[in-house]
Motif scaffolding. Structure first.
Motif, PDB file in Angstrom:
ATOM      1  N   HIS A 265      -5.454  -0.833   0.959  1.00 24.69           N
ATOM      2  CA  HIS A 265      -5.270   0.078   0.552  1.00 24.69           C
ATOM      3  C   HIS A 265      -5.939   0.642  -1.061  1.00 24.69           C
ATOM      4  O   HIS A 265      -5.929   1.006  -1.874  1.00 24.69           O
ATOM      5  N   GLU A 266      -6.998  -1.153  -1.212  1.00 20.27           N
ATOM      6  CA  GLU A 266      -8.310  -0.414  -1.632  1.00 20.27           C
ATOM      7  C   GLU A 266      -8.771   0.356  -1.736  1.00 20.27           C
ATOM      8  O   GLU A 266      -9.134   1.133  -2.663  1.00 20.27           O
ATOM      9  N   LEU A 268      -7.652   3.229  -0.204  1.00 18.37           N
ATOM     10  CA  LEU A 268      -7.112   3.574  -0.475  1.00 18.37           C
ATOM     11  C   LEU A 268      -6.978   5.194  -2.130  1.00 18.37           C
ATOM     12  O   LEU A 268      -7.321   5.807  -2.497  1.00 18.37           O
ATOM     13  N   MET A 269      -6.740   3.661  -3.009  1.00 13.75           N
ATOM     14  CA  MET A 269      -6.500   3.596  -4.243  1.00 13.75           C
ATOM     15  C   MET A 269      -7.977   4.588  -4.819  1.00 13.75           C
ATOM     16  O   MET A 269      -8.457   5.390  -5.670  1.00 13.75           O
ATOM     17  N   ASP A 270      -9.108   4.028  -4.476  1.00 15.44           N
ATOM     18  CA  ASP A 270     -10.125   3.884  -4.604  1.00 15.44           C
ATOM     19  C   ASP A 270     -10.395   5.507  -4.599  1.00 15.44           C
ATOM     20  O   ASP A 270     -10.791   6.881  -5.177  1.00 15.44           O
TER      21      ASP A 270
ATOM     22  N   GLU C 249       4.923  -3.331   3.037  1.00 16.01           N
ATOM     23  CA  GLU C 249       4.159  -2.288   2.629  1.00 16.01           C
ATOM     24  C   GLU C 249       4.178  -1.500   1.921  1.00 16.01           C
ATOM     25  O   GLU C 249       3.719  -1.056   0.587  1.00 16.01           O
ATOM     26  N   LEU C 253       2.727  -0.387  -1.906  1.00 18.23           N
ATOM     27  CA  LEU C 253       1.620   0.195  -2.226  1.00 18.23           C
ATOM     28  C   LEU C 253       2.063   1.294  -3.174  1.00 18.23           C
ATOM     29  O   LEU C 253       1.896   1.443  -3.744  1.00 18.23           O
ATOM     30  N   LYS C 256       1.678  -0.209  -6.218  1.00 20.11           N
ATOM     31  CA  LYS C 256       0.049  -0.420  -6.481  1.00 20.11           C
ATOM     32  C   LYS C 256      -0.555   0.855  -7.450  1.00 20.11           C
ATOM     33  O   LYS C 256      -1.563   0.858  -8.181  1.00 20.11           O
ATOM     34  N   MET C 257       0.341   2.045  -6.551  1.00 19.98           N
ATOM     35  CA  MET C 257      -0.192   3.320  -6.966  1.00 19.98           C
ATOM     36  C   MET C 257       0.438   3.513  -8.244  1.00 19.98           C
ATOM     37  O   MET C 257      -0.438   3.523  -9.629  1.00 19.98           O
ATOM     38  N   ARG C 260      -2.016   1.752 -10.386  1.00 15.48           N
ATOM     39  CA  ARG C 260      -3.435   1.927 -11.330  1.00 15.48           C
ATOM     40  C   ARG C 260      -3.516   3.767 -11.781  1.00 15.48           C
ATOM     41  O   ARG C 260      -4.135   3.776 -13.005  1.00 15.48           O
ATOM     42  N   PHE C 261      -2.311   4.917 -11.440  1.00 16.44           N
ATOM     43  CA  PHE C 261      -2.133   6.027 -11.679  1.00 16.44           C
ATOM     44  C   PHE C 261      -1.817   5.800 -12.969  1.00 16.44           C
ATOM     45  O   PHE C 261      -0.663   7.162 -13.367  1.00 16.44           O
TER      46      PHE C 261
END
Lengths: 279, 265, 288
Positions: A265-266, A268-270, C249, C253, C256-257, C260-261
């Motif tokens: 995941h990390e 992908l995020m980066d 998962e 995911l 997290k997306m 982060r965004f």
């Protein structure tokens, strides 16, 4: 130049003359200190491959070299000391009546003096985080704990390579994490090659290199990143790719320029973050 | 599953008897069993009984555990006693019960034989109560060691015993699992005529055997992978060592034997 | 069949030093026709729970009702056979229960015990062997000559041939490769709908719970820790992590997306393709 530790030269194998060919002209190598994951669907020949690595089976054709030695009847015991193996079923490889006795078993077989044995047992149980269970009987341990003891038993003999032959297949998710954590830990502490036979894709992402077996042949050889770049093909031989890879593929097709194939995941995020900030 | 029940009747403890070398314990029991048959006076029986009871007392094992262990043999002890009362016709007639004359000799002999029986069982059960099965296995291997010269497979025997001990709980769990699976498929293990119930064992036994063989095969492979090639050149983690306590008890027991022979009638 | 647990506790070896409370005051209802996932780490009481569903265990306290059979603490259970006929259990590694000489005999074993007529059995054997994805040409072969995956399928066919109304699955895909796992679960899911079964699925796979179940029960230390629709339960990441469980998962995911965004993607069982499209759209849109 990396030093090769184990090598298969044109190895073919079948269990009986009238039974199907399990491995067909396979040539691979594993380097010193390298972590190689071997994947493939059930019956692809991956477990047979593991058993050829420490002389539990002998090739019908071709040669197996371990640490420069050509596998033969004369040197199997030496090779087995260099190549330790953890099997699938946690119960059926636990020989001792207690944890301590089980770790001792391999040491006793190799004639290690008792004083040295006691030191090595303590040290290897500590390496897998089982030092507090020394006197436990196997039926009081979880599957993951038993497999950690199996790893300790192998470590105690100080091999140059450890094979995990579907060692996590019978464990729950917690047990799997324990084992992967243990393997990582061990690799930080000492020099040892690791071969994991698995069909758990998350285990694959941790390895340095992947060998994919299909119908007795090496179907792919490369880094996990390279492997997961080829999405459709992998599914055609009954395997899958991790969710992140799938997701990254989709984004790429939608015109987002994901350059590096992400393994977690990390990553992908980066990758997306870089894109995002330049868009 | 209750594993403590499965593995003999070992009661964990911290007494001197627990800490003794299993070989010393086995040796003492071996001679005790012989000497019991030489006792024939109150004093000689007394010496042995005192030794046995003292040993039991030292272990601090609750008497009810010991009584539980003796349960199956109580009947035998009482039966032997009554048999002697009825059959032996020595000494004077003491009294009559239901038309049977009970002789004094019969009473004495009945008590003596029952006591002998009781002592035998008490002292032997003390071994399994205070020694883990694996320690007993080690002791047997060590005691039989001289037989290696005549090619007796001592190491293999001991390994076999310890692997059996290791797998008993595993196989018990397996039995329970399979019987539950078959019960779910309509097998009735508990009711019905004997013939039906015997038939119901097949779906339990076949899978159990299949799995035991599979386990054996995998275990053999795992042992081979870990470098097992027989007893030659092996070292051992488990080490038996006679210590002060063992010598002290052995000496004490020698005195008991001497006392028995001195006080024989 | 409706399933009701009413204040159920189960204690192993009560009044002994080995006493162990495996279930405590467990109450829930499963309406007929639901597909329920039971999740929880090893030792949480899942396996004790499902053994109550066909009377292998009877509650120490409280009562369990399955259809019209009631198992009550203190009273000897009646109609056990009738209950077991209607509740099929696929245990972990079910291939360990195979014992007959031929595959056909092994599949027939259950129905035979429950007194099903021979003609009927023959028909069921044909149906079930195909349902599990094997060919009926194999019926005369010994189950012990098969591969591990095939043995698993035969054992499952043996349970299906009982024609149960309730299907209890205890990690039926453990140890199979990914393809085998998917095939078996898809098969159960199909049967569940075709035959209008009530299915209870014990699993360690959050992905499976999300994909197949319409209700989730989370067990922890013998207690009901959480229950609800999969999407609701899996929103509670922190609560689940606390008892050693993960969320699927794809949900992880998505979260997290969003974080982060600063997106507001919502996962509601869309495919990976659809989710990626939404994400791409929002990511591009967000940069304007």
């Amino acid at each position: 130049m990396e030093q090769s530790f184990l090598e298969f030269q044109n190895v073919s194998f079948q269990y009986r003359e009238d039974s199907p060919v399990v491995l067909d002209d396979v040539s691979i190598q594993v380097n010193q200190n390298e972590w190689v994951a071997v994947i493939g669907h059930n019956g692809s020949g991956k477990s047979t491959m593991a058993k050829l690595m420490n002389g539990l089976l002998f090739p019908n054709e071709g040669h197996v070299y371990v640490d420069g030695l050509k596998l033969s009847d004369e040197n199997i015991w030496e090779i087995r000391r260099k190549v330790g193996m953890v099997f699938q079923n946690p119960d059926n490889q636990f020989v001792g009546t207690t944890v301590k006795d089980d770790v001792a078993f391999g040491l006793e077989n190799h004639g290690i003096p008792r004083e040295e044995m006691i030191k090595r047992i303590a040290h290897s149980l500590k390496a897998v985080g089982m030092e507090e269970y020394e006197d436990h009987e196997p039926h009081r341990l979880s599957g993951g704990q038993k497999q950690r003891v199996a790893i300790a038993s192998v470590l105690a003999v100080a091999p140059s390579m450890i094979i995990l032959d579907e060692a996590t297949a019978m464990l729950d998710p917690k047990g799997r994490k324990e084992i992967m954590h243990t393997v990582n830990q061990v690799r930080q502490e000492r020099d040892v090659s690791v071969v994991t036979i698995t069909h758990d894709l998350n285990e694959v992402t941790l390895a340095d290199r992947v060998i994919v077996m299909n119908k007795g042949n090496v179907w792919f050889e490369g880094t996990p990143r390279e492997l997961f770049e080829q999405k459709g093909d992998l599914q055609s031989i009954g395997l899958d790719i991790p969710l992140v890879s799938k997701f990254a593929h989709e984004l790429k097709e939608l015109g987002l320029n994901v350059n590096k194939q992400p393994l977690n995941h990390e990553e992908l995020m980066d990758e997306l973050w870089t894109l995002h900030s330049t868009m | 599953m209750n594993s403590s029940m499965v593995i003999g009747q070992y009661v964990p403890g911290d007494s001197p008897v627990h800490h003794m070398d299993p070989r010393a314990k086995i040796t003492i029991i071996f001679f005790f069993v012989i000497v019991v048959f030489f006792a024939n006076s109150v004093a000689s029986y007394g010496a042995l009984a005192l030794f046995a009871l003292l040993s039991v007392g030292v272990t601090k094992i609750p008497p009810r555990f010991i009584a539980k262990g003796l349960k199956p043999v109580w009947f035998l002890i009482i039966f032997t006693f009554i048999l002697h009362l009825v059959v032996t016709k020595e000494g004077n007639v003491l009294f009559s019960v239901l038309g049977f004359d009970v002789y004094s000799g019969a009473l004495i002999q009945g008590v003596a034989i029952s006591l002998r029986f009781f002592l035998l069982i008490l002292i032997t059960s003390l071994l399994t109560l205070t020694t883990t099965p694996i320690a007993i296995t080690d002791a047997i291997e060590s005691i039989l060691h001289p037989l290696k010269r005549i090619k007796f497979p001592v190491h293999e025997l001991a390994l076999m015993m310890s692997i059996s001990l290791r797998f008993i709980p595993t196989l018990m769990q397996e039995t329970e699992k399979i019987s539950k699976a078959q019960a779910s498929r309509g097998v009735d293990f508990r009711t019905g005529p004997i013939k039906e119930r015997l038939k119901a064992i097949v779906p339990l036994l076949v899978p159990l055997f299949v799995s035991a063989f599979k386990r054996a095969e995998e275990l053999a492979m795992a042992m081979e992978a870990r470098g097992y090639q027989g007893g030659e050149g092996r070292t051992k983690l488990r080490e038996l060592a006679l210590r002060k306590i063992d010598y002290m008890v052995l000496v004490l027991f020698t005195f008991v034997i001497i006392a028995v022979f001195l006080t024989r009638a | 069949m409706d399933i009701t647990f009413d204040n159920v506790s189960y204690i192993y070896q009560p009044n002994s030093p080995f006493e162990h409370r495996a279930l405590e005051n467990l109450s829930f209802q499963i309406p007929s026709g639901s597909f329920v996932a039971v999740i929880g780490h090893t030792g949480s009481g899942k396996s004790t729970l499902i053994q109550h569903l066909n009377g292998l265990l009877a509650p120490t306290h409280g009562s369990v009702t399955i259809g019209d059979v009631m198992l009550q603490a203190g009273s000897k259970p009646k109609n056990l056979k009738a209950l077991r006929k209607q509740v099929g259990v696929v245990f972990q590694y079910p291939e360990h229960q195979l014992f007959e000489e031929t595959i056909e005999k092994d599949i027939s074993f259950g129905p035979l015990n429950f007194g099903v007529q021979e003609e009927e059995i023959k028909q069921r054997v044909q149906e079930t062997i195909e349902a599990v994805g094997l060919s009926s040409d194999m019926l005369e072969r010994s189950p012990f000559d098969l591969s591990g995956g095939q043995m698993r399928r035969v054992a499952i066919a043996g349970v299906l041939a009982m024609n149960p109304r309730v299907l209890v699955l205890d990690e039926p895909t453990a140890g199979l490769d990914p393809k085998g796992q998917r095939e078996i679960m898809d098969m159960f899911y199909k049967l569940h709908h075709e035959k209008n079964l009530t299915t209870v699925h014990v699993t360690h796979s959050m992905e499976d719970a999300l994909a197949y179940a319409d209700y989730v029960i989370v067990m922890h230390n013998g207690h009901m820790y959480m229950q609800g629709k999969p999407l609701e339960v899996f929103k509670e990441k922190e609560a689940l992590n606390k008892v050693g469980l993960d969320v699927p998962e794809i949900i992880e995911l998505t979260t997290k997306m969003n974080k982060r965004f600063g997106l507001s993607l919502e996962y509601k069982k869309q495919s990976v393709e659809e989710l990626a499209a939404e994400a791409a759209h929002k990511l591009k849109g967000g940069s304007v």
